[in-house]
Design a protein around this motif. Structure first.
Motif, short mmCIF file in Angstrom:
data_model
loop_
_atom_site.label_atom_id
_atom_site.label_comp_id
_atom_site.label_asym_id
_atom_site.label_seq_id
_atom_site.Cartn_x
_atom_site.Cartn_y
_atom_site.Cartn_z
N LEU A 20 -35.54 69.01 73.09
CA LEU A 20 -35.34 70.22 73.89
C LEU A 20 -33.96 70.21 74.55
CD1 LEU A 20 -38.91 70.53 75.42
CD2 LEU A 20 -37.90 71.98 73.64
N TYR A 38 -37.95 75.54 74.74
CA TYR A 38 -39.25 75.36 74.09
C TYR A 38 -39.60 76.60 73.26
CZ TYR A 38 -44.27 74.71 73.48
OH TYR A 38 -45.53 74.59 72.93
N ILE A 68 -44.01 67.63 69.96
CA ILE A 68 -43.48 68.78 69.22
C ILE A 68 -44.33 69.02 67.98
CG2 ILE A 68 -41.46 69.71 68.03
CD1 ILE A 68 -41.17 69.43 71.14
#
Length: 142
Positions: A20, A38, A68
């Motif tokens: 991220l 995100y 993720i």
């Protein structure tokens, strides 16, 4: 690094946060825009996953950081993939899933997120991914 009190969880959170941060740094976004990074990652990963043959989608997903990976598989219907879509349809899907404006538009968003993802998967898997998408879409991959 986040401290959960369980080292395996700490590592998973740290790897997700690094990905991220890569997206945030590429756009020059402050950490306070974590929801946006995100959302960008999710908006690109879901149509990419749906566009891939099931086996390729699974192999690619296995390379993603664990947290993720959960987001990547969220809502996936393997029996309904691969979904054939033009690049324009791909970008339209991203527009519908990513509510923020980005300098350079959705194509820049896709290129930036994919470049960040490339750093988190093996070179061999990245090349396999490129070989499994249409040439018009492969041109977007770093």
């Amino acid at each position: 690094m986040v401290e959960t009190g369980f080292s395996s969880f700490d590592t998973m959170v740290d790897k997700a946060n690094r990905l991220l941060r890569d997206v945030e740094e590429a756009f020059g976004w402050p950490k306070e825009r974590r929801k946006q990074s995100y959302a960008a990652l999710r908006a690109v990963l879901h149509p990419l996953r749906d566009r891939l043959p099931v086996e390729t989608a699974v192999q690619f997903g296995a390379q993603l950081p664990t947290i993720i990976r959960g987001m990547y598989y969220d809502g996936w219907k393997p029996a309904e993939t691969p979904v054939k879509m033009s690049n324009e349809e791909f970008f339209e899907r991203i527009r519908s899933e990513f509510p923020y404006a980005v300098e350079g538009g959705n194509e820049q968003l896709v290129r930036t997120v994919l470049k960040s993802l490339e750093r988190h998967v093996s070179e061999g898997e990245w090349q396999h991914l490129k070989s499994r998408v249409p040439n018009s879409f492969a041109a977007l991959l770093p």
